[in-house]
Scaffold this active site. Structure first.
Site, PDB file in Angstrom:
ATOM      1  NE  ARG A  64      -3.375  -0.055   2.838  1.00 54.52           N
ATOM      2  CZ  ARG A  64      -4.533  -0.454   2.305  1.00 54.52           C
ATOM      3  NH1 ARG A  64      -5.161   0.309   1.439  1.00 54.52           N
ATOM      4  NH2 ARG A  64      -5.057  -1.623   2.653  1.00 54.52           N
ATOM      5  CD  GLU A  90      -4.262  -7.123  -0.312  1.00 55.90           C
ATOM      6  OE1 GLU A  90      -4.910  -6.112   0.011  1.00 55.90           O
ATOM      7  OE2 GLU A  90      -4.145  -8.124   0.438  1.00 55.90           O
ATOM      8  CB  THR A 119      -8.083  -1.306  -1.110  1.00 54.91           C
ATOM      9  OG1 THR A 119      -7.039  -1.566  -0.164  1.00 54.91           O
ATOM     10  CG2 THR A 119      -8.958  -0.200  -0.523  1.00 54.91           C
ATOM     11  CE  LYS A 154      -8.288  -7.207   4.657  1.00 55.18           C
ATOM     12  NZ  LYS A 154      -8.129  -6.138   3.641  1.00 55.18           N
ATOM     13  N   GLY A 190      -2.398  -5.351  11.711  1.00 52.66           N
ATOM     14  CA  GLY A 190      -1.556  -5.372  12.900  1.00 52.66           C
ATOM     15  C   GLY A 190      -0.827  -6.676  13.153  1.00 52.66           C
ATOM     16  N   GLY A 202       0.701  -6.044   6.293  1.00 52.62           N
ATOM     17  CA  GLY A 202       0.898  -4.778   5.603  1.00 52.62           C
ATOM     18  C   GLY A 202       2.137  -4.033   6.046  1.00 52.62           C
ATOM     19  CB  SER A 203       2.523  -0.671   7.575  1.00 49.83           C
ATOM     20  OG  SER A 203       1.739  -0.878   8.729  1.00 49.83           O
TER      21      SER A 203
END
Length: 214
Positions: A20, A43, A72, A132, A161, A181-182
């Site tokens: 992202r 993704e 998304t 998900k 998270g 993710g991050s």
């Protein structure tokens, strides 16, 4: 690749790396690091700059090695655009029956976002392949364990998270895969030494998966 093969690729590594942000200039180098570490699914979120172009790049270079998907995804038109770009699985933050049905109509793997048992069952009835669980960090591994009581054979993909430590916990209670993710791919990969830091983080997540399996 057929849907069954995409599901097998995701299951093989049990990690879906979520991109992202604006990684266009280094997206292939970034994904090469992930692939070398043992991650088998990536993704690209559609709210990232140049997302469709990145999906095309990654599908062309890594399509035989990785499951490349779009995230998304909120509308049926976006499903069509992602499919045309080369995405083989579709991820959403929500459960939209129309998006799920379009995903399946185009022969793609469907991973809608769900939070409650009702949403999960509605998504399954619409044709979803995996669920998900989002945002997973608000409820934790105990929630996934509880879901597996009445819904024991479903493919749950906790997302939100997830860290190497909680990855072990989620897999121990029966998560099928994890969306990361991050905590794995963040803007620091564009700074000096960023790909080396990414390599370290990817290795920690892959080790957590292997540890959970052991």
């Amino acid at each position: 690749m057929h849907e069954k093969q995409i599901l097998e690729q995701i299951e093989a590594g049990k990690l879906v790396a979520i991109l992202r942000g604006d990684y266009g200039a280094i997206v292939e180098d970034l994904v090469a690091v992930l692939a070398d570490a043992g991650i088998t699914a990536v993704e690209v979120t559609l709210n990232s700059p140049g997302a469709l172009a990145s999906i095309t790049q990654l599908a062309q270079r890594f399509g035989g090695q990785l499951a490349v998907g779009a995230g998304t995804v909120l509308r049926t038109t976006e499903v069509e655009q992602a499919a045309a770009a080369g995405a083989r699985f579709i991820v959403s933050p929500n459960r939209d029956v129309r998006v799920i049905e379009m995903t399946k109509r185009l022969g793609l793997v469907s991973l809608p976002g769900c939070f409650t048992p009702s949403e999960i069952v509605e998504a399954l009835d619409a044709g979803a392949d995996a669920l998900k669980i989002f945002p997973a960090n608000t409820l934790g591994p105990g929630y996934v364990k509880a879901l597996r009581g009445p819904l024991p054979n479903l493919r749950f993909v906790p997302t939100g998270g997830v860290t190497p430590e909680t990855a072990r916990e989620y897999l121990a209670v029966g998560a099928w895969a994890l969306g990361v993710g991050s905590e794995l791919v963040s803007a620091d990969v564009k700074a000096e030494g960023g790909l080396a830091r990414l390599q370290t983080r990817a290795a920690a997540f892959v080790a957590a998966v292997k540890g959970a399996r052991a």
